[in-house]
Design a protein around this motif. Structure first.
Motif, PDB file in Angstrom:
ATOM      1  N   VAL A  96     -32.875 -12.607  32.667  1.00  0.00           N
ATOM      2  CA  VAL A  96     -32.597 -11.648  33.742  1.00  0.00           C
ATOM      3  C   VAL A  96     -33.233 -11.927  34.846  1.00  0.00           C
ATOM      4  CG1 VAL A  96     -32.334  -9.079  34.438  1.00  0.00           C
ATOM      5  CG2 VAL A  96     -32.106  -9.926  31.774  1.00  0.00           C
TER       6      VAL A  96
ATOM      7  N   GLY B 109     -40.450 -13.832  31.821  1.00  0.00           N
ATOM      8  CA  GLY B 109     -39.741 -12.713  32.549  1.00  0.00           C
ATOM      9  C   GLY B 109     -39.069 -12.035  31.357  1.00  0.00           C
ATOM     10  N   ARG B 110     -37.787 -11.297  31.879  1.00  0.00           N
ATOM     11  CA  ARG B 110     -36.949 -10.677  30.837  1.00  0.00           C
ATOM     12  C   ARG B 110     -35.941 -11.380  30.153  1.00  0.00           C
ATOM     13  NH1 ARG B 110     -34.910  -6.083  34.833  1.00  0.00           N
ATOM     14  NH2 ARG B 110     -34.793  -8.016  35.979  1.00  0.00           N
ATOM     15  N   LEU B 111     -36.029 -11.167  29.032  1.00  0.00           N
ATOM     16  CA  LEU B 111     -35.091 -11.990  28.169  1.00  0.00           C
ATOM     17  C   LEU B 111     -34.034 -11.188  27.686  1.00  0.00           C
ATOM     18  CD1 LEU B 111     -35.708 -14.508  25.219  1.00  0.00           C
ATOM     19  CD2 LEU B 111     -34.785 -12.197  24.641  1.00  0.00           C
TER      20      LEU B 111
END
Lengths: 352, 352
Positions: B165, B63-65
């Motif tokens: 996130v 996902g979003r880091l």
């Protein structure tokens, strides 16, 4: 004191014409923003950094994340072959690579001493941007603080990094096994001698340059040829080869026998160490690695290493044994053996 | 000087009985290892750190880091309600939370000044471990360097952190929209006044404690009640509320009108700022956030904030307008308006 009226400034010069760091550059206000815009953004430019948010938000594939950090306090800031900036990037890139990770994202935090020349900072930032690009990693977030004169030493840099460990890769300090071949990727001791030569004003005939370099491409090549055969990797920085091999021996509960004559040391470094009473095995390196490799793949691994400029001087320097777990010995040139211990402290403080 | 024989040490005392930091603690040898084993591992204990590899390797969902870093150079090291250690952890936890990320992993790098009391370092490390636990994050990797006396100031700490996130969360400094309600999570200015009171030996009747605290739980609660309605978040640290609201206004290309009478300031902080000629809007906070929230969810968000001790004093302080993009104005108590500008530098250097 809100509502600053620019016409009332006693010194209206923009940051671009301000030549040294002042305390206000660390204040989180307009001076901080200008320092970021004029020094760091041009040097590091990439989409993550341009967000200028409290955190940078980036894509990350699921899996195993590697994370590492190091502070750099090297003195002097510039030395033959490098400076604190590329050293700080290469160091964290290499720590990630030693876990088998592909470095992706880096952060950089600066502690600046009031009075630092901004041109000097710009040179350092430029070197960091170039080093990150060479390693294929992005400097996506950062911070700047300023301390009073006499509470720092020009600039200290702390980098942190995250990388992705590919599926199937199992590299660990505890992974060495009896029978493994110990390989170093080139001559040792150059970084420490390069620093010492400029710090102490010594000359050894030839200028010895730091070995500082990114090693992630080298690790990629080694893992490509032997995905399961590279058992342990470490870069012999502070404490040198002596500390590093001892750490692996301890973590893996194995013994190591080094062949002292096989350890590559350049004539200049050997001469400098002899003159200064240093043991090259204890001198720091910043662009070398030690690999513990299964014997059946050792020749292949050595061959791909030597194909790359960064490891053209790679050599087999020893073997892992089941005897004397946790103890490293060296067979000396004259047929004896000696114990290679962990140095107590550091012969050369502030080497990185 | 390899093969150190313990019986030859002039000072055979183990690190536990060594009371101050020496240069050798930064050398990467036995002294460094002992400092890690006796000070940092007990304080931070977790499986990632125990790997003691060049990087810590941990699971991470795809996902979003989010990634963030900050150096801490606060002076003095200890102040009412906190110290440099919990400040360094809370600061990076909060920077991650301001991007809507759940903090997962932290790194900590120390630049120690030769002569630092090791007991002091132990107290700081203990506070860091406790702060990380309170935030639900793990301190998984670190580094220690030592600089000569007069080249540091006890200890500087750089933390970095990564978080995830969650899908659907879109919080960004450029996310504020006309009509948004501006909420602060409590009284402002306490951190700056707490530092100043001990540094300058000032007393204001009551001891003002830092507001330093982790805000990720607060952000989780806000996002749970209004996943798409929280448009922008930022913690008003250096430069205070004035700098932070200006940054959001600039990044979002909107104007902001603050109601000065609605901004919560404790009587002690108001008195101290009056006495010292400081504007509370420019004083640093370390456990407060400013939220830009869609008007239709503002009441719900405010309600969940006030339910948590860390934001029990939350208040609406202004509104986003389409007029004067990038400019923040405050309506004063006497019916006028003034421009709230970004401070040039910092009224209070080395506040964090």
């Amino acid at each position: 004191m809100t509502g600053i009226d620019p016409s009332s400034w006693s010194c209206p010069a923009p940051i671009g014409r301000r030549s040294t760091v002042v305390m206000g550059h660390g204040g989180g206000g307009r001076l901080s923003a200008e320092l970021v815009a004029e020094v760091f953004l041009p040097a590091f430019a990439n989409p993550g950094l341009d967000q200028l948010a409290d955190s940078a938000v980036m894509p990350f594939a699921g899996g195993r994340l590697a994370m590492s950090t190091d502070s750099y306090v090297v003195r002097p800031l510039f030395f033959p072959g490098g400076n604190i900036g590329d050293l700080a990037v290469n160091g964290t890139v290499n720590d990630l690579a030693m876990s088998g990770a592909r470095p992706l994202y880096l952060s950089a935090a600066f502690v600046l001493e009031e009075g630092l020349d901004i041109g000097t900072l710009g040179l350092i930032a430029g070197s960091m941007g170039a080093a990150a690009q060479a390693a294929g990693a992005q400097l996506i977030t950062g911070d700047t603080k300023v301390v009073d004169q006499g509470r720092g030493d020009g600039v200290y840099i702390t980098t942190a990094g995250v990388g992705l460990v590919p599926d199937g890769v199992e590299v660990s300090p505890s992974g060495a096994r009896p029978g493994d071949v110990v390989i170093v990727s080139g001559t040792i001791g150059s970084h420490g001698v390069a620093i010492l030569s400029v710090r102490e004003g010594l000359e050894f005939g030839t200028v010895v340059e730091t070995d500082s370099a990114p090693l992630n491409g080298l690790v990629d090549a080694m893992l490509a040829v032997a995905p399961a055969g590279v058992h342990a990797l470490r870069d012999p920085t502070r404490g040198g080869l002596a500390a590093t091999v001892n750490e692996i021996a301890g973590a893996s509960a194995v013994g190591v026998v080094l062949e002292e004559r096989s350890i590559p040391v350049s004539p200049e470094v050997a001469a400098a160490c002899g003159f200064l009473g240093l043991d090259p095995l204890e001198v720091a390196n910043e662009g070398r690695l030690v690999a513990f490799v299964a014997p059946e793949v050792a020749d292949d691994v050595l061959a791909v290493m030597r194909d790359l400029a960064v490891a053209s001087g790679a050599a087999v320097v020893g073997r892992v044994v089941a005897d004397h777990p946790g103890v490293v010995v060296a067979r000396t040139g004259i047929g004896g053996t000696r114990i290679v211990d962990v140095p107590l402290g550091e012969q050369l403080p502030r080497i990185c």
